[in-house]
Design an enzyme around this catalytic site. Sequence first.
Site, PDB file in Angstrom:
ATOM      1  N   TYR A   1     -34.337 -11.374 -19.103  1.00 43.45           N
ATOM      2  CA  TYR A   1     -33.975 -11.639 -20.490  1.00 43.45           C
ATOM      3  C   TYR A   1     -35.051 -12.452 -21.184  1.00 43.45           C
ATOM      4  O   TYR A   1     -35.957 -12.992 -20.539  1.00 43.45           O
ATOM      5  CB  TYR A   1     -32.621 -12.351 -20.570  1.00 43.45           C
ATOM      6  CG  TYR A   1     -32.621 -13.823 -20.215  1.00 43.45           C
ATOM      7  CD1 TYR A   1     -32.753 -14.257 -18.901  1.00 43.45           C
ATOM      8  CD2 TYR A   1     -32.495 -14.796 -21.206  1.00 43.45           C
ATOM      9  CE1 TYR A   1     -32.736 -15.619 -18.589  1.00 43.45           C
ATOM     10  CE2 TYR A   1     -32.470 -16.152 -20.895  1.00 43.45           C
ATOM     11  CZ  TYR A   1     -32.594 -16.552 -19.588  1.00 43.45           C
ATOM     12  OH  TYR A   1     -32.594 -17.887 -19.278  1.00 43.45           O
TER      13      TYR A   1
ATOM     14  N   ARG B   1     -44.262 -12.346 -21.874  1.00 42.44           N
ATOM     15  CA  ARG B   1     -43.539 -12.815 -20.674  1.00 42.44           C
ATOM     16  C   ARG B   1     -42.506 -11.777 -20.231  1.00 42.44           C
ATOM     17  O   ARG B   1     -42.282 -11.589 -19.033  1.00 42.44           O
ATOM     18  CB  ARG B   1     -42.863 -14.159 -20.946  1.00 42.44           C
ATOM     19  CG  ARG B   1     -42.213 -14.730 -19.683  1.00 42.44           C
ATOM     20  CD  ARG B   1     -41.674 -16.120 -19.874  1.00 42.44           C
ATOM     21  NE  ARG B   1     -40.660 -16.156 -20.908  1.00 42.44           N
ATOM     22  CZ  ARG B   1     -40.195 -17.270 -21.472  1.00 42.44           C
ATOM     23  NH1 ARG B   1     -40.658 -18.452 -21.083  1.00 42.44           N
ATOM     24  NH2 ARG B   1     -39.269 -17.218 -22.393  1.00 42.44           N
TER      25      ARG B   1
ATOM     26  N   ARG C   1     -23.302   1.310  -6.194  1.00 40.16           N
ATOM     27  CA  ARG C   1     -23.720   0.034  -5.606  1.00 40.16           C
ATOM     28  C   ARG C   1     -24.493   0.233  -4.309  1.00 40.16           C
ATOM     29  O   ARG C   1     -24.007   0.840  -3.359  1.00 40.16           O
ATOM     30  CB  ARG C   1     -22.501  -0.858  -5.343  1.00 40.16           C
ATOM     31  CG  ARG C   1     -22.895  -2.250  -4.849  1.00 40.16           C
ATOM     32  CD  ARG C   1     -21.701  -3.177  -4.750  1.00 40.16           C
ATOM     33  NE  ARG C   1     -22.112  -4.520  -4.356  1.00 40.16           N
ATOM     34  CZ  ARG C   1     -22.263  -4.931  -3.094  1.00 40.16           C
ATOM     35  NH1 ARG C   1     -22.019  -4.094  -2.101  1.00 40.16           N
ATOM     36  NH2 ARG C   1     -22.653  -6.160  -2.822  1.00 40.16           N
TER      37      ARG C   1
ATOM     38  N   LYS D   1     -37.964 -14.377 -15.406  1.00 41.79           N
ATOM     39  CA  LYS D   1     -36.839 -14.840 -16.242  1.00 41.79           C
ATOM     40  C   LYS D   1     -35.623 -13.940 -16.020  1.00 41.79           C
ATOM     41  O   LYS D   1     -35.261 -13.106 -16.848  1.00 41.79           O
ATOM     42  CB  LYS D   1     -37.267 -14.861 -17.714  1.00 41.79           C
ATOM     43  CG  LYS D   1     -36.333 -15.699 -18.602  1.00 41.79           C
ATOM     44  CD  LYS D   1     -37.002 -16.000 -19.927  1.00 41.79           C
ATOM     45  CE  LYS D   1     -36.079 -16.615 -20.950  1.00 41.79           C
ATOM     46  NZ  LYS D   1     -35.530 -17.914 -20.585  1.00 41.79           N
TER      47      LYS D   1
ATOM     48  N   GLU E   1     -37.651 -28.688 -13.654  1.00 44.59           N
ATOM     49  CA  GLU E   1     -37.470 -28.496 -15.102  1.00 44.59           C
ATOM     50  C   GLU E   1     -36.030 -28.816 -15.456  1.00 44.59           C
ATOM     51  O   GLU E   1     -35.244 -29.213 -14.588  1.00 44.59           O
ATOM     52  CB  GLU E   1     -37.877 -27.077 -15.514  1.00 44.59           C
ATOM     53  CG  GLU E   1     -37.194 -25.965 -14.752  1.00 44.59           C
ATOM     54  CD  GLU E   1     -37.773 -24.588 -15.067  1.00 44.59           C
ATOM     55  OE1 GLU E   1     -38.301 -24.369 -16.164  1.00 44.59           O
ATOM     56  OE2 GLU E   1     -37.632 -23.703 -14.197  1.00 44.59           O
TER      57      GLU E   1
ATOM     58  N   LEU F   1     -40.075 -21.760 -14.857  1.00 47.75           N
ATOM     59  CA  LEU F   1     -40.320 -20.706 -15.835  1.00 47.75           C
ATOM     60  C   LEU F   1     -41.550 -21.085 -16.652  1.00 47.75           C
ATOM     61  O   LEU F   1     -41.728 -22.256 -16.994  1.00 47.75           O
ATOM     62  CB  LEU F   1     -39.111 -20.564 -16.773  1.00 47.75           C
ATOM     63  CG  LEU F   1     -39.279 -19.412 -17.753  1.00 47.75           C
ATOM     64  CD1 LEU F   1     -39.103 -18.070 -17.052  1.00 47.75           C
ATOM     65  CD2 LEU F   1     -38.316 -19.532 -18.915  1.00 47.75           C
TER      66      LEU F   1
HETATM   67  N1  PDD Z   1     -34.345 -20.916 -21.690  1.00 44.06           N
HETATM   68  N2  PDD Z   1     -37.144 -23.269 -18.191  1.00 44.06           N
HETATM   69  C1  PDD Z   1     -36.002 -22.574 -18.078  1.00 44.06           C
HETATM   70  C2  PDD Z   1     -35.301 -22.577 -16.773  1.00 44.06           C
HETATM   71  C3  PDD Z   1     -35.493 -21.868 -19.186  1.00 44.06           C
HETATM   72  O1  PDD Z   1     -34.352 -21.169 -19.065  1.00 44.06           O
HETATM   73  C4  PDD Z   1     -36.191 -21.920 -20.416  1.00 44.06           C
HETATM   74  C5  PDD Z   1     -35.712 -21.184 -21.635  1.00 44.06           C
HETATM   75  C6  PDD Z   1     -37.377 -22.664 -20.487  1.00 44.06           C
HETATM   76  C7  PDD Z   1     -38.203 -22.757 -21.747  1.00 44.06           C
HETATM   77  O2  PDD Z   1     -38.880 -21.551 -21.994  1.00 44.06           O
HETATM   78  P1  PDD Z   1     -39.288 -21.152 -23.489  1.00 44.06           P
HETATM   79  O3  PDD Z   1     -40.056 -22.289 -24.042  1.00 44.06           O
HETATM   80  O4  PDD Z   1     -40.114 -19.946 -23.307  1.00 44.06           O
HETATM   81  O5  PDD Z   1     -38.001 -20.901 -24.247  1.00 44.06           O
HETATM   82  C8  PDD Z   1     -37.835 -23.324 -19.353  1.00 44.06           C
HETATM   83  C9  PDD Z   1     -33.808 -20.106 -22.768  1.00 44.06           C
HETATM   84  C10 PDD Z   1     -34.032 -20.669 -24.121  1.00 44.06           C
HETATM   85  C11 PDD Z   1     -32.349 -19.782 -22.455  1.00 44.06           C
HETATM   86  O6  PDD Z   1     -32.085 -19.515 -21.283  1.00 44.06           O
HETATM   87  O7  PDD Z   1     -31.518 -19.764 -23.353  1.00 44.06           O
END
Ligand code: PDD
Length: 284
Positions: free
Chosen positions: A33, A52, A100, A147, A179, A204
């Site tokens: 996503y 990405r 499945r 992601k 993170e 990420l």
């Molecule tokens: N999340 N780390 C993780 C685990 C994340 O899920 C996200 C973003 C980030 C920041 O990435 P970026 O700057 O590219 O948004 C770091 C999104 C916003 C979400 O899951 O809703």
Amino acid sequence: MSRIVYLNGAWLPEADAKVSIFDRGFLFADAIYEVTGVVGGKLLEYEGHAARLQRSMTELGITCPLSPDDLLEVHREIVRRNALNEGLIYLQISRGTADRDFAYPKDPTPTLTLFTQAKPVLDNPKVATGISVALLPDQRWARRDIKTVQLLYPSMAKMEAASRGADDAWLVEDGFVTEASSATAHIISKDGRLITRPLSHAILHGITRASVLDIAEEAGIAFEERAFTPDEAMDAAEAFITSATNFVLPVVSIDGQPVGDGKPGPLTLKLRALYIARKTASAI
Ligand code: PDD
């Protein structure tokens, strides 16, 4: 108000968009996503999110059913169809539907969905107060650079943080902060250096993170890409998170300990203002 969502080439009222129970996103979290911020009806950092997305797809061997130009057009169209001014676009691509089986199906047709969420991202009340975070063990899988929609542990961590009275969790592995549950974690040392974890499979690769480092460099704020410990974070002058919809958001307490003077820090707020000015000016 019902949204218009995108599902495999069709524009549908949200209640009519249905995906098979055999979809591998549902059965195996075999899906990736992206979340792209929208301000003034325009897409923030689209190029970074598209790049990405392509990287995640390549890592998992999923092929996007749309060309890059068509994918951008679908993003613009969903903004138009929902008259979205401020908020986000969520995009998901699963490997598709198949009986499945742990092994990937041959030549699957991916399931591509997009929907919007309207929310005030510029006037976030948390900017003035900052957020609190709780430290929790990082129990996610080892390829956090992809992601994927495997978001159960981040959801559990957010719930656990809330039960401890905190707004979010900072995850810790082998004695270092990885993170936040859904954002990148950063600190500012007492000598004014921005410290953030280097890119690896452990985190990420945040699009906002990369832009904030560029902006810091231009603003003359020195930065170090290295892992930091929870103790170093608690002893830092400032702390903040970055993500597509939070932009740069101050963290004012960690496990109940105030960071700095317990208020949003000046460098954090400066980076937020610079980020918003820069990225809204280049939004498409
Ligand atoms: N999340 N780390 C993780 C685990 C994340 O899920 C996200 C973003 C980030 C920041 O990435 P970026 O700057 O590219 O948004 C770091 C999104 C916003 C979400 O899951 O809703």
